[in-house]
Design an enzyme around this catalytic site. Structure first.
Site, short mmCIF file in Angstrom:
data_model
loop_
_atom_site.label_atom_id
_atom_site.label_comp_id
_atom_site.label_asym_id
_atom_site.label_seq_id
_atom_site.Cartn_x
_atom_site.Cartn_y
_atom_site.Cartn_z
CB ALA A 46 9.79 0.02 1.85
CG LEU B 129 6.23 0.49 -0.03
CD1 LEU B 129 7.10 -0.21 -1.07
CD2 LEU B 129 5.27 1.46 -0.72
CG ASP C 205 -0.49 0.16 7.94
OD1 ASP C 205 -1.29 1.06 8.28
OD2 ASP C 205 0.70 0.37 7.68
N GLY D 84 4.66 -3.97 3.91
CA GLY D 84 5.03 -5.32 3.48
C GLY D 84 4.74 -6.38 4.54
N GLY D 85 5.12 -6.13 5.78
CA GLY D 85 4.87 -7.10 6.86
C GLY D 85 3.38 -7.24 7.13
CB SER D 86 0.68 -4.70 7.47
OG SER D 86 1.32 -3.99 8.48
N PRO E 200 9.77 -4.20 -1.04
CG PRO E 200 10.33 -2.00 -1.56
CD PRO E 200 9.47 -3.15 -2.01
CE LYS F 219 0.84 1.62 4.31
NZ LYS F 219 1.75 2.71 4.45
O1 C5P Z 1 0.54 -0.84 14.35
P1 C5P Z 1 1.95 -0.95 13.89
O2 C5P Z 1 2.68 -2.06 14.60
O3 C5P Z 1 2.11 -1.04 12.41
O4 C5P Z 1 2.66 0.38 14.32
C1 C5P Z 1 4.06 0.52 14.33
C2 C5P Z 1 4.44 1.70 15.20
O5 C5P Z 1 4.02 2.91 14.60
C3 C5P Z 1 3.81 1.70 16.57
O6 C5P Z 1 4.60 0.97 17.47
C4 C5P Z 1 3.80 3.17 16.92
O7 C5P Z 1 5.08 3.58 17.34
C5 C5P Z 1 3.56 3.83 15.57
N1 C5P Z 1 2.13 4.12 15.32
C6 C5P Z 1 1.49 5.12 16.03
N2 C5P Z 1 0.16 5.37 15.82
C7 C5P Z 1 -0.53 4.66 14.89
C8 C5P Z 1 0.10 3.63 14.15
C9 C5P Z 1 1.43 3.40 14.40
O8 C5P Z 1 2.09 5.79 16.88
N3 C5P Z 1 -1.81 4.93 14.70
#
Ligand code: C5P
Length: 308
Positions: A102, A104, A141, A106-108, A99, A11
């Protein structure tokens, strides 16, 4: 038992506004997300053991619990212990095209594919919103990656409202080969620098629905879409990483409809309306910036999908 093969698209963010802090430590966001046709391929196969095993030949992709695809399978096993007992463990083979580190997702998107694939393999029969609810436990994500297409994402990013498709647009993605940016770092730095501007109410989150970008999307007005791209995280990532700022500037200058950084970066995208314009943009940038990898990635209206 058969192998389930899934496509898991990347994405980009066409819009990312940081509204404020949340009591769970995350940020309240208002985003517009877009799936693009740059996808990982995942093969899921029952392995006749009680183990979850992840295989990926990319050297930076872990095969242990730190891989979100592993955690997605562990979550399904925990939520549906009878199915896990009945069907046993699973081998998850990831063919990495997106990648990593990135911006994008990728893990999600890999985690989203594992949820969708195990739901099918184990005959659980979850609805899309039930899958998204599980996905939200894994990452902000993941719910978007399950549905894909063009959508508004609010809350932590997990509340999804679909928008009309934008399949006439094509993104050129560029990422510095040796640069990965930590998403927690980007958000923490934003909080340190801009925390004093955070809003107190949820009202601001809802404004996205009537905002200029969403209006442009509703009218399929490509030029206006390009003009209203916006990403708050650029304010911290671009000053800290001048090569990303340089790539972003060139994308904006040369991209027919503008350009921006996706998510927490470092991927930058430029928008075009034709395959020929996308190829030309990619060639011009590739000739100038040899440390950057480029991809031509048409917008797509699908998220994770079963190939066969
Ligand atoms: O949810 P995810 O694991 O992808 O988020 C990665 C990091 O991004 C979180 O640990 C946080 O530091 C930050 N984040 C945030 N607020 C969000 C989404 C992500 O602070 N709404």
């Amino acid at each position: 038992m058969r192998t389930y093969t899934l496509l898991a698209p990347a994405k980009i963010n066409l819009y990312l506004e940081i509204i404020g802090s949340r009591s769970d430590g995350f940020h309240e966001l208002a985003m517009v997300m877009q799936s693009v046709d740059l996808a990982d391929r995942l093969d899921l196969r029952a392995n006749g053991t009680s183990e979850i095993r992840v295989h990926c030949d990319h050297p930076q992709v872990p095969s242990d619990r730190s891989n979100l695809a592993y955690r997605a399978a562990a979550l399904m096993a925990e939520q549906f212990p009878d199915s896990f007992d009945k069907y046993g463990g699973v081998d998850i083979a990831i063919d990495k095209r997106i990648p990593i580190g990135a911006g994008l997702a990728g893990g999600s998107t890999n985690a989203a594919a594992v949820l969708v694939g195990l739901d099918l393999m184990w005959n659980v029969g979850l609805t899309q919103s039930e899958l998204q609810e599980l996905g939200a436990k894994l990452g902000s994500d993941v719910p978007f990656c399950i549905a894909g297409g063009t959508a508004i994402a609010t809350g932590r990013g997990e509340k999804i409202a679909p928008l009309p498709d934008l399949n006439h647009l094509i993104a050129v993605l560029g990422k510095h080969r040796d640069l990965a940016i930590s998403t927690p770092w980007a958000y923490q730095t934003y909080r340190q620098q801009f925390g004093h501007t955070y809003a107190q109410t949820g009202e601001q989150t809802q404004r996205i629905h009537s905002g200029a970008l969403v209006t442009a999307i509703a009218h399929k007005d490509s030029r206006a879409i390009g003009q209203h791209l916006s990403n708050d995280l650029e304010k911290v990532v671009l000053p800290a990483h001048p090569p990303v700022a340089q790539l972003r500037d060139r994308m904006q200058q040369l991209g027919p409809l503008g350009g921006m950084m996706s998510g927490s970066g470092p991927t930058v995208f430029g928008l075009t309306e034709s395959a020929a314009a996308a190829q030309e943009l990619r060639s011009r940038l590739q000739a100038e910036l040899t440390a950057v990898d480029f991809w031509v990635a048409p917008f797509t209206s699908t998220g994770v999908r079963l190939l066969f």
